[in-house]
Write a protein that holds these residues in place. Sequence first.
Motif, PDB file in Angstrom:
ATOM      1  N   UNK A  40      12.939   9.014   4.537  1.00 32.28           N
ATOM      2  CA  UNK A  40      11.721   8.890   3.737  1.00 32.28           C
ATOM      3  C   UNK A  40      10.484   8.750   4.617  1.00 32.28           C
ATOM      4  N   UNK A  41       9.359   9.089   4.014  1.00 28.20           N
ATOM      5  CA  UNK A  41       8.042   8.927   4.634  1.00 28.20           C
ATOM      6  C   UNK A  41       7.171   8.201   3.615  1.00 28.20           C
ATOM      7  N   UNK A  42       6.638   7.050   4.028  1.00 32.00           N
ATOM      8  CA  UNK A  42       5.865   6.238   3.099  1.00 32.00           C
ATOM      9  C   UNK A  42       4.532   5.843   3.723  1.00 32.00           C
ATOM     10  N   UNK A  43       3.517   5.739   2.867  1.00 33.47           N
ATOM     11  CA  UNK A  43       2.232   5.209   3.291  1.00 33.47           C
ATOM     12  C   UNK A  43       2.187   3.731   2.927  1.00 33.47           C
ATOM     13  N   UNK A  44       1.713   2.925   3.868  1.00 37.35           N
ATOM     14  CA  UNK A  44       1.545   1.494   3.646  1.00 37.35           C
ATOM     15  C   UNK A  44       0.148   1.063   4.054  1.00 37.35           C
ATOM     16  N   UNK A  45      -0.302  -0.002   3.427  1.00 34.74           N
ATOM     17  CA  UNK A  45      -1.513  -0.701   3.831  1.00 34.74           C
ATOM     18  C   UNK A  45      -1.032  -1.976   4.500  1.00 34.74           C
ATOM     19  N   UNK A  46      -1.257  -2.090   5.810  1.00 30.88           N
ATOM     20  CA  UNK A  46      -0.764  -3.245   6.561  1.00 30.88           C
ATOM     21  C   UNK A  46      -1.922  -3.859   7.328  1.00 30.88           C
ATOM     22  N   UNK A  47      -2.137  -5.154   7.107  1.00 32.96           N
ATOM     23  CA  UNK A  47      -3.144  -5.876   7.880  1.00 32.96           C
ATOM     24  C   UNK A  47      -2.809  -7.357   7.882  1.00 32.96           C
ATOM     25  N   UNK A  48      -3.355  -8.048   8.858  1.00 33.36           N
ATOM     26  CA  UNK A  48      -3.216  -9.494   8.943  1.00 33.36           C
ATOM     27  C   UNK A  48      -4.574 -10.087   8.597  1.00 33.36           C
ATOM     28  N   UNK A  49      -4.563 -11.026   7.652  1.00 33.12           N
ATOM     29  CA  UNK A  49      -5.797 -11.659   7.199  1.00 33.12           C
ATOM     30  C   UNK A  49      -5.575 -13.164   7.130  1.00 33.12           C
ATOM     31  N   UNK A  58       1.699   2.076  -0.569  1.00 31.06           N
ATOM     32  CA  UNK A  58       0.738   2.918  -1.279  1.00 31.06           C
ATOM     33  C   UNK A  58       1.403   4.091  -1.982  1.00 31.06           C
ATOM     34  N   UNK A  59       2.491   4.585  -1.419  1.00 30.17           N
ATOM     35  CA  UNK A  59       3.188   5.691  -2.062  1.00 30.17           C
ATOM     36  C   UNK A  59       4.003   6.525  -1.094  1.00 30.17           C
ATOM     37  N   UNK A  60       4.713   7.477  -1.648  1.00 31.89           N
ATOM     38  CA  UNK A  60       5.572   8.392  -0.901  1.00 31.89           C
ATOM     39  C   UNK A  60       4.711   9.482  -0.274  1.00 31.89           C
ATOM     40  N   UNK A  61       4.851   9.658   1.037  1.00 28.17           N
ATOM     41  CA  UNK A  61       4.051  10.647   1.748  1.00 28.17           C
ATOM     42  C   UNK A  61       4.428  12.078   1.384  1.00 28.17           C
ATOM     43  N   UNK A  62       5.614  12.267   0.853  1.00 34.16           N
ATOM     44  CA  UNK A  62       6.029  13.604   0.420  1.00 34.16           C
ATOM     45  C   UNK A  62       5.318  14.003  -0.879  1.00 34.16           C
ATOM     46  N   UNK A  63       4.931  13.019  -1.681  1.00 29.79           N
ATOM     47  CA  UNK A  63       4.318  13.282  -2.983  1.00 29.79           C
ATOM     48  C   UNK A  63       2.806  13.058  -2.996  1.00 29.79           C
ATOM     49  N   UNK A  68      -5.607  11.005  -0.430  1.00 32.13           N
ATOM     50  CA  UNK A  68      -5.372  10.050  -1.515  1.00 32.13           C
ATOM     51  C   UNK A  68      -4.925   8.692  -0.962  1.00 32.13           C
ATOM     52  N   UNK A  69      -4.051   8.718   0.049  1.00 27.54           N
ATOM     53  CA  UNK A  69      -3.587   7.475   0.675  1.00 27.54           C
ATOM     54  C   UNK A  69      -4.743   6.761   1.367  1.00 27.54           C
ATOM     55  N   UNK A  70      -5.599   7.522   2.041  1.00 29.55           N
ATOM     56  CA  UNK A  70      -6.773   6.918   2.687  1.00 29.55           C
ATOM     57  C   UNK A  70      -7.701   6.296   1.651  1.00 29.55           C
ATOM     58  N   UNK A  71      -7.895   6.975   0.543  1.00 24.14           N
ATOM     59  CA  UNK A  71      -8.736   6.437  -0.523  1.00 24.14           C
ATOM     60  C   UNK A  71      -8.180   5.137  -1.081  1.00 24.14           C
TER      61      UNK A  71
END
Length: 110
Positions: A40-49, A58-63, A68-71
């Motif tokens: 699988x290929x997935x987009x994530x939002x990862x940060x330390x706060x 954020x979602x599947x990078x294939x779909x 859209x992921x950047x937005x």
Amino acid sequence: MPTVKVTQSFVQRAVNDSDAKLYYHDSGCKYLVLVLRKNSKLYYYIRRLNGHLINKKLGDAELMQLSEARGKAMTLSGKIAEEGRWRLRLLRQNSLWILFCHFIDGLSSK
């Protein structure tokens, strides 16, 4: 964790043959990470706060398109920043209230 200029063609060509996850941080959008697993290929939002890790799928990078992921990552970053400002404001108000209560207690004990 390498930071690379992630493009739509990079996402389409990226593969991971190992059992370990591969993380690619996008240089074009802070906190956006492409995570490659074996199947699988997935987009994530990862940060330390404030010492806490924020890890949102954020979602599947294939779909999903990269734009859209950047937005989604930028929108989420704005929401988290606004919530952080709100919490800081609340913390300051509470701190002032506590100081005021100590002041009043000091006056009443005299």
